[in-house]
Design an enzyme around this catalytic site. Structure first.
Site, PDB file in Angstrom:
ATOM      1  N   ILE A  62       0.818  -1.234   0.000  1.00 35.67           N
ATOM      2  CA  ILE A  62       0.000   0.000   0.000  1.00 35.67           C
ATOM      3  C   ILE A  62       0.843   1.272   0.000  1.00 35.67           C
ATOM      4  CG2 ILE A  62      -0.287   0.080   2.531  1.00 35.67           C
ATOM      5  CD1 ILE A  62      -3.181   1.102   1.985  1.00 35.67           C
TER       6      ILE A  62
ATOM      7  N   SER B  27       3.410  -7.979 -15.249  1.00 33.85           N
ATOM      8  CA  SER B  27       4.397  -7.046 -15.800  1.00 33.85           C
ATOM      9  C   SER B  27       4.778  -7.403 -17.224  1.00 33.85           C
ATOM     10  CB  SER B  27       5.643  -7.119 -14.903  1.00 33.85           C
ATOM     11  OG  SER B  27       6.771  -6.659 -15.603  1.00 33.85           O
TER      12      SER B  27
ATOM     13  N   GLU C 117       7.599  -7.661 -18.107  1.00 38.62           N
ATOM     14  CA  GLU C 117       8.736  -8.578 -17.975  1.00 38.62           C
ATOM     15  C   GLU C 117       8.297 -10.039 -18.179  1.00 38.62           C
ATOM     16  OE1 GLU C 117      12.170  -8.402 -17.390  1.00 38.62           O
ATOM     17  OE2 GLU C 117      11.802  -6.364 -18.081  1.00 38.62           O
TER      18      GLU C 117
ATOM     19  N   TYR D 256      12.340 -12.059 -11.937  1.00 42.87           N
ATOM     20  CA  TYR D 256      11.113 -11.306 -11.664  1.00 42.87           C
ATOM     21  C   TYR D 256      10.019 -11.712 -12.657  1.00 42.87           C
ATOM     22  CZ  TYR D 256       7.974  -7.299 -11.447  1.00 42.87           C
ATOM     23  OH  TYR D 256       6.864  -6.501 -11.351  1.00 42.87           O
TER      24      TYR D 256
ATOM     25  N   ARG E 181       7.818   7.163  -7.720  1.00 39.13           N
ATOM     26  CA  ARG E 181       8.630   6.039  -8.170  1.00 39.13           C
ATOM     27  C   ARG E 181       9.844   5.912  -7.249  1.00 39.13           C
ATOM     28  NH1 ARG E 181       8.539   1.212 -10.719  1.00 39.13           N
ATOM     29  NH2 ARG E 181       8.980   1.325 -12.932  1.00 39.13           N
TER      30      ARG E 181
ATOM     31  N   ARG F 132      11.792   1.861 -23.530  1.00 41.69           N
ATOM     32  CA  ARG F 132      10.684   1.408 -22.703  1.00 41.69           C
ATOM     33  C   ARG F 132       9.395   2.115 -23.123  1.00 41.69           C
ATOM     34  NH1 ARG F 132      13.486  -2.135 -21.534  1.00 41.69           N
ATOM     35  NH2 ARG F 132      14.002  -3.064 -19.515  1.00 41.69           N
TER      36      ARG F 132
HETATM   37  O1  G4F Z   1      13.749   1.724 -14.635  1.00 39.61           O
HETATM   38  P1  G4F Z   1      14.194   0.315 -14.810  1.00 39.61           P
HETATM   39  O2  G4F Z   1      15.079  -0.241 -13.750  1.00 39.61           O
HETATM   40  O3  G4F Z   1      12.875  -0.519 -15.012  1.00 39.61           O
HETATM   41  P2  G4F Z   1      12.583  -1.974 -15.615  1.00 39.61           P
HETATM   42  O4  G4F Z   1      13.749  -2.865 -15.512  1.00 39.61           O
HETATM   43  O5  G4F Z   1      12.015  -1.797 -16.983  1.00 39.61           O
HETATM   44  O6  G4F Z   1      11.476  -2.524 -14.620  1.00 39.61           O
HETATM   45  C1  G4F Z   1      10.335  -1.780 -14.222  1.00 39.61           C
HETATM   46  O7  G4F Z   1       9.285  -1.930 -15.141  1.00 39.61           O
HETATM   47  C2  G4F Z   1       8.835  -3.284 -15.324  1.00 39.61           C
HETATM   48  C3  G4F Z   1       7.726  -3.302 -16.352  1.00 39.61           C
HETATM   49  O8  G4F Z   1       6.596  -2.649 -15.870  1.00 39.61           O
HETATM   50  C4  G4F Z   1       8.376  -3.846 -13.997  1.00 39.61           C
HETATM   51  F1  G4F Z   1       8.035  -5.138 -14.184  1.00 39.61           F
HETATM   52  C5  G4F Z   1       9.487  -3.757 -12.965  1.00 39.61           C
HETATM   53  O9  G4F Z   1       9.027  -4.185 -11.711  1.00 39.61           O
HETATM   54  C6  G4F Z   1       9.909  -2.295 -12.856  1.00 39.61           C
HETATM   55  O10 G4F Z   1       8.837  -1.536 -12.375  1.00 39.61           O
HETATM   56  O11 G4F Z   1      14.983   0.170 -16.200  1.00 39.61           O
HETATM   57  C7  G4F Z   1      14.468   0.661 -17.414  1.00 39.61           C
HETATM   58  C8  G4F Z   1      15.542   0.606 -18.480  1.00 39.61           C
HETATM   59  C9  G4F Z   1      16.287  -0.731 -18.552  1.00 39.61           C
HETATM   60  O12 G4F Z   1      16.405  -1.101 -19.909  1.00 39.61           O
HETATM   61  C10 G4F Z   1      17.688  -0.431 -18.018  1.00 39.61           C
HETATM   62  O13 G4F Z   1      18.695  -1.223 -18.629  1.00 39.61           O
HETATM   63  O14 G4F Z   1      16.560   1.579 -18.174  1.00 39.61           O
HETATM   64  C11 G4F Z   1      17.818   1.027 -18.439  1.00 39.61           C
HETATM   65  N1  G4F Z   1      18.829   1.763 -17.663  1.00 39.61           N
HETATM   66  C12 G4F Z   1      19.865   2.459 -18.210  1.00 39.61           C
HETATM   67  N2  G4F Z   1      20.604   2.997 -17.240  1.00 39.61           N
HETATM   68  C13 G4F Z   1      18.910   1.840 -16.329  1.00 39.61           C
HETATM   69  C14 G4F Z   1      20.038   2.632 -16.053  1.00 39.61           C
HETATM   70  N3  G4F Z   1      18.114   1.337 -15.343  1.00 39.61           N
HETATM   71  C15 G4F Z   1      18.440   1.628 -14.051  1.00 39.61           C
HETATM   72  N4  G4F Z   1      17.654   1.164 -13.057  1.00 39.61           N
HETATM   73  N5  G4F Z   1      19.563   2.396 -13.746  1.00 39.61           N
HETATM   74  C16 G4F Z   1      20.387   2.920 -14.714  1.00 39.61           C
HETATM   75  O15 G4F Z   1      21.367   3.607 -14.420  1.00 39.61           O
END
Ligand code: G4F
Length: 325
Positions: free
Chosen positions: A9, A127, A129, A151, A186, A219
């Protein structure tokens, strides 16, 4: 008065959902860990404005008995299972913990509801994913699951529980296959908040660079309040089903960065640095969703363009910093 039980929550989605349900006249109950009650300022910050209007229950999604007791006490009409170990890693580190928590918690909830509140409507936070490395783009409800992260695997397994409880035990149970959705709530480990909070720090003179991994990763980013609205629509519908919730628009991390810096009128190229530590290998096929079914059946549509979401996030992070000085 209808009662809703939400796991997770205080998370981004849980807190927006709690607000939405309160506005619709629900009695809202949330499951929280004991330590969250002791440290409300940090761990319950997202629900601070509604803290007197929600009923919190101490328990853990890892523990069947604790779930059973809360379900027995609340006897919910709707149950939203949002709590999860949700950071995506393709390294399979700590796989046991993520698998166990995400899968068992779904099982504990479904089995308790079946015994104690069989008319309760159940929502599982699925998700994109779950598609992992999909064979088509964009993906919809007919796309084959092919997860590449623990995940994603845990969510596919949980989803199979949902469909089985639906068909074998006649539970009104749905999975929302949600693509990335963002907001000022977030968590900081996700790339969008990392970007908005660092841009805010740079704007306020507290940082001079933004370190990221793969800039070419793309994304399908939507707005979290829209996505919790979709969850609620699923449980209000006549029949239980599964839905893809997405915008259908794909953007790269670099485009996101550029838009975030434009909010403070800066050129992102002067601040950006690549750190291989944050690099994650991208799949060959981009994760982008087709929400035609949710639009047709639930009347759902995304309402906020990405530039407006980013502006809200950056401005909120600037306000947060200014409130601390
Ligand atoms: O923000 P992210 O870590 O999100 P990700 O992996 O897409 O997962 C989120 O969305 C999913 C789908 O709804 C959910 F299932 C999951 O629980 C979560 O909410 O990464 C997004 C993208 C990735 O491709 C990653 O490789 O950003 C890229 N990225 C590039 N630089 C980075 C970074 N991600 C993170 N966390 N940190 C970086 O410095």
């Amino acid at each position: 008065m209808k009662r809703a039980l939400i796991t997770g929550i205080n998370g981004q989605d849980g807190s927006y959902l709690a607000e939405l349900l309160l506005s619709k006249g629900f009695e809202v109950h949330g499951l929280v860990r004991r330590e969250a009650l002791e440290d409300r300022y940090h761990r319950l910050s997202n629900i601070a404005p509604i803290k007197d209007r929600v009923c919190l229950h101490v328990g853990s999604v890892d523990n069947h008995l604790s779930i059973y007791k809360v379900v027995a006490e609340v006897r919910p009409d709707q149950c939203y299972h949002l709590a999860a170990s949700s950071f995506v890693s393709y390294a399979f580190d700590d796989e046991g913990a993520s698998l166990a928590t995400n899968f068992s918690s779904t099982h504990f909830l479904l089995s308790s509801l079946k015994e104690l509140a069989p008319d309760c409507r159940f929502y599982l936070a699925g998700s994109s994913e779950m598609f992992g490395e999909p064979n088509v783009t964009p993906q919809d409800e007919t796309t084959r699951f092919n997860p590449r992260s623990i995940y994603g695997i845990s969510k596919v397994a949980s989803h199979h529980l949902v469909t089985n409880y639906r068909s074998q035990h006649q539970l009104f149970a749905c999975t929302g296959i949600l693509y990335n959705h963002e907001s000022p709530r977030r968590k900081y480990e996700f790339v969008t908040r990392k970007i908005s909070s660092t841009v805010a720090r740079i704007h306020c003179g507290l940082a001079d660079r933004l370190e990221l991994g793969n800039l070419h990763a793309s994304r399908d980013w939507g707005y979290a309040p829209d996505y919790v609205d979709a969850m609620q629509r699923m449980l209000e519908h006549d029949t239980p089903d599964d839905y893809v919730i997405a915008t259908g628009n794909l953007h790269t991390v670099e485009e996101f960065v550029e838009m975030a810096f434009s909010v403070v009128s800066k050129d992102y190229r002067n601040y950006l640095a690549i750190n291989p530590e944050y690099y994650r290998p991208e799949g060959k096929t981009p994760l982008v969703g087709d929400c035609a079914k949710s639009s047709r059946v639930l009347g759902w549509q995304p309402t906020k363009p990405l530039q407006a979401i980013i502006e809200e996030m950056v401005l909120a992070d600037i306000r947060l910093l200014e409130s601390k000085t």
